[in-house]
Each structure stands twice: as C-alpha cells, then as structure tokens.
Design an enzyme around this catalytic site. Structure first.
Site, mmCIF file in Angstrom:
data_model
loop_
_atom_site.group_PDB
_atom_site.id
_atom_site.type_symbol
_atom_site.label_atom_id
_atom_site.label_comp_id
_atom_site.label_asym_id
_atom_site.label_seq_id
_atom_site.Cartn_x
_atom_site.Cartn_y
_atom_site.Cartn_z
ATOM 1 N N PHE A 13 -0.705 -0.687 -6.895
ATOM 2 C CA PHE A 13 0.249 -1.051 -7.941
ATOM 3 C C PHE A 13 -0.059 -0.348 -9.264
ATOM 4 O O PHE A 13 0.838 -0.086 -10.061
ATOM 5 C CB PHE A 13 0.273 -2.574 -8.131
ATOM 6 C CG PHE A 13 1.472 -3.060 -8.887
ATOM 7 C CD1 PHE A 13 2.701 -3.192 -8.252
ATOM 8 C CD2 PHE A 13 1.379 -3.380 -10.232
ATOM 9 C CE1 PHE A 13 3.824 -3.633 -8.949
ATOM 10 C CE2 PHE A 13 2.490 -3.829 -10.939
ATOM 11 C CZ PHE A 13 3.713 -3.950 -10.292
ATOM 12 N N GLU A 14 -1.322 -0.018 -9.486
ATOM 13 C CA GLU A 14 -1.739 0.626 -10.733
ATOM 14 C C GLU A 14 -1.547 2.144 -10.717
ATOM 15 O O GLU A 14 -1.722 2.813 -11.738
ATOM 16 C CB GLU A 14 -3.206 0.293 -11.029
ATOM 17 C CG GLU A 14 -3.456 -1.146 -11.412
ATOM 18 C CD GLU A 14 -3.382 -2.138 -10.250
ATOM 19 O OE1 GLU A 14 -2.928 -3.276 -10.480
ATOM 20 O OE2 GLU A 14 -3.751 -1.778 -9.113
ATOM 21 N N VAL A 28 -1.211 0.306 1.574
ATOM 22 C CA VAL A 28 -0.709 -1.060 1.481
ATOM 23 C C VAL A 28 -0.563 -1.575 2.908
ATOM 24 O O VAL A 28 0.177 -1.001 3.708
ATOM 25 C CB VAL A 28 0.642 -1.125 0.732
ATOM 26 C CG1 VAL A 28 1.107 -2.565 0.587
ATOM 27 C CG2 VAL A 28 0.536 -0.457 -0.638
ATOM 28 N N VAL A 29 -1.317 -2.630 3.221
ATOM 29 C CA VAL A 29 -1.328 -3.202 4.568
ATOM 30 C C VAL A 29 -0.552 -4.514 4.540
ATOM 31 O O VAL A 29 -0.799 -5.375 3.689
ATOM 32 C CB VAL A 29 -2.779 -3.439 5.052
ATOM 33 C CG1 VAL A 29 -2.787 -4.028 6.456
ATOM 34 C CG2 VAL A 29 -3.580 -2.135 4.995
ATOM 35 N N GLU A 44 0.679 -11.715 5.244
ATOM 36 C CA GLU A 44 1.551 -12.816 5.645
ATOM 37 C C GLU A 44 2.597 -13.165 4.586
ATOM 38 O O GLU A 44 3.410 -14.051 4.799
ATOM 39 C CB GLU A 44 0.692 -14.045 5.955
ATOM 40 C CG GLU A 44 -0.237 -13.820 7.140
ATOM 41 C CD GLU A 44 -1.139 -15.013 7.399
ATOM 42 O OE1 GLU A 44 -0.942 -16.077 6.767
ATOM 43 O OE2 GLU A 44 -2.040 -14.874 8.236
ATOM 44 N N THR A 45 2.563 -12.489 3.452
ATOM 45 C CA THR A 45 3.507 -12.805 2.375
ATOM 46 C C THR A 45 4.380 -11.591 2.059
ATOM 47 O O THR A 45 4.223 -10.529 2.635
ATOM 48 C CB THR A 45 2.748 -13.221 1.095
ATOM 49 O OG1 THR A 45 2.035 -12.083 0.601
ATOM 50 C CG2 THR A 45 1.780 -14.363 1.371
ATOM 51 N N HIS A 49 4.206 -9.894 -0.541
ATOM 52 C CA HIS A 49 3.446 -9.020 -1.435
ATOM 53 C C HIS A 49 3.529 -7.556 -0.987
ATOM 54 O O HIS A 49 3.690 -6.657 -1.809
ATOM 55 C CB HIS A 49 1.985 -9.488 -1.482
ATOM 56 C CG HIS A 49 1.139 -8.759 -2.458
ATOM 57 N ND1 HIS A 49 1.213 -8.970 -3.810
ATOM 58 C CD2 HIS A 49 0.194 -7.801 -2.277
ATOM 59 C CE1 HIS A 49 0.357 -8.187 -4.428
ATOM 60 N NE2 HIS A 49 -0.278 -7.462 -3.521
ATOM 61 N N PHE A 60 3.976 11.164 -3.375
ATOM 62 C CA PHE A 60 3.768 9.785 -2.918
ATOM 63 C C PHE A 60 2.931 9.816 -1.638
ATOM 64 O O PHE A 60 3.428 10.095 -0.555
ATOM 65 C CB PHE A 60 5.118 9.114 -2.662
ATOM 66 C CG PHE A 60 5.012 7.682 -2.227
ATOM 67 C CD1 PHE A 60 4.622 6.700 -3.119
ATOM 68 C CD2 PHE A 60 5.314 7.311 -0.927
ATOM 69 C CE1 PHE A 60 4.539 5.372 -2.728
ATOM 70 C CE2 PHE A 60 5.236 5.986 -0.523
ATOM 71 C CZ PHE A 60 4.843 5.019 -1.425
ATOM 72 N N ARG A 118 -3.438 6.837 10.669
ATOM 73 C CA ARG A 118 -2.822 7.723 9.674
ATOM 74 C C ARG A 118 -3.840 8.319 8.706
ATOM 75 O O ARG A 118 -3.536 9.254 7.983
ATOM 76 C CB ARG A 118 -1.762 6.951 8.879
ATOM 77 C CG ARG A 118 -0.512 6.706 9.700
ATOM 78 C CD ARG A 118 0.454 5.792 8.969
ATOM 79 N NE ARG A 118 1.721 5.699 9.661
ATOM 80 C CZ ARG A 118 1.938 5.043 10.782
ATOM 81 N NH1 ARG A 118 0.935 4.428 11.380
ATOM 82 N NH2 ARG A 118 3.136 5.005 11.330
#
EC number: 2.5.1.78
Length: 154
Positions: A57-58, A81-82, A85-86, A88, A113, A127
């Site tokens: 995010f930063e 980014v893995v 359960e939310t 996020h 990116f 990956r």
C-alpha cells in the site's frame, strides 16, 4: 505511405533504475527483487537504487517521490498481496494498481506495476522463483519502457 515504428530495447547501459519494494510478504518480494536485480545486471544497468517500504500500500507514494526526483529513467514497484479471509486483498491490490498507474501518468516516468496478487503463498512462490520469476519479467518491462521513452524524445 511511410510508417515509423518505435520500440524500446533491452540495453541497460546508461540507464538509472529505481526500485521500490514492499517488505511485507518478504519471502516473495525478496525473490522478486533478486529476479529484478539479476535482469538489470545481465542487461548492463549500472545504477540501481532500492527503497524498501513496509507494505504494498505504501508503494505509490515512494514511487512518486522517486519518479519526481528526476534521477531515474524508470521505477519498478515490487510487492506481493496474498488473498486472506477479508476484503483487504481487493482493496490493497486495487489501490496500489491505481496509485502506480497514476504516478506514471502524472510524472511521465515509466513506473512498472510489479505487484503480484495471488490466492496463496504457493501460487506466489510459483511466480517469484519456483517456476519463473516475475521480478525478472517486470524489470525487462522497465528496461523496455525506459528505452522507449528515450527514443520518443529523440
């Protein structure tokens, strides 16, 4: 009719590269960084600055600071980014993608990116080194875009 095609190449000599990499999920991001640095070395890049941030995010803020500095021909943004359960995962992945794209558009500096978004760590390892290394591929895109921008200014 005359058609002029402009394409970027992969010669890193004379290019200055910036890399911003997230520490969160460092088992994955560390491998992405190794792949990117390997690519840059193999293609003759002599100047690479790596800046580490807490999480994906930063990335956009630091990528913007790097791009605005005028020091870099391209900036490579690496993160992982893995899915959890939310929601996020979706929020972070979407905002980082938008942020990186905006930095590139706002500054005119290619910002690649290189944030992998995966369902689980196994998919991430596939990956980031086991089957291939996306860090190497993202670095190739940075080389190509830096060279393309240079050629377009000629």
């Amino acid at each position: 009719m005359e058609v002029r095609t402009v394409e970027g190449g992969f010669i890193g000599k004379g290019l200055r590269m910036g890399v911003v990499v997230a520490r969160f999920n460092d088992l994955l991001t560390g491998e992405l960084l190794k792949g990117a640095l390997d690519c840059f070395e193999r293609h003759g890049v002599e100047e690479v600055d790596v800046v580490k941030v807490p999480g994906s995010f930063e990335i956009p803020l630091v990528a913007k600071k790097m791009a605005e500095s005028g020091r870099y021909d391209a900036v490579l943004a690496l993160g992982a980014v893995v899915r959890g359960e939310t929601k996020h995962f979706d929020l972070v992945a979407n905002e980082v993608a938008k942020g990186v794209a905006n930095v590139s558009l706002d500054t005119g500096v290619p910002v690649i990116f290189g944030v992998i978004t995966v369902e689980d760590e196994l998919q991430g390892f596939n990956r980031a080194g086991v089957k291939s290394n996306k860090g190497f591929e993202y670095a190739m895109a940075a080389l190509e875009m830096a060279d393309l921008m240079r050629k377009m200014e000629e």
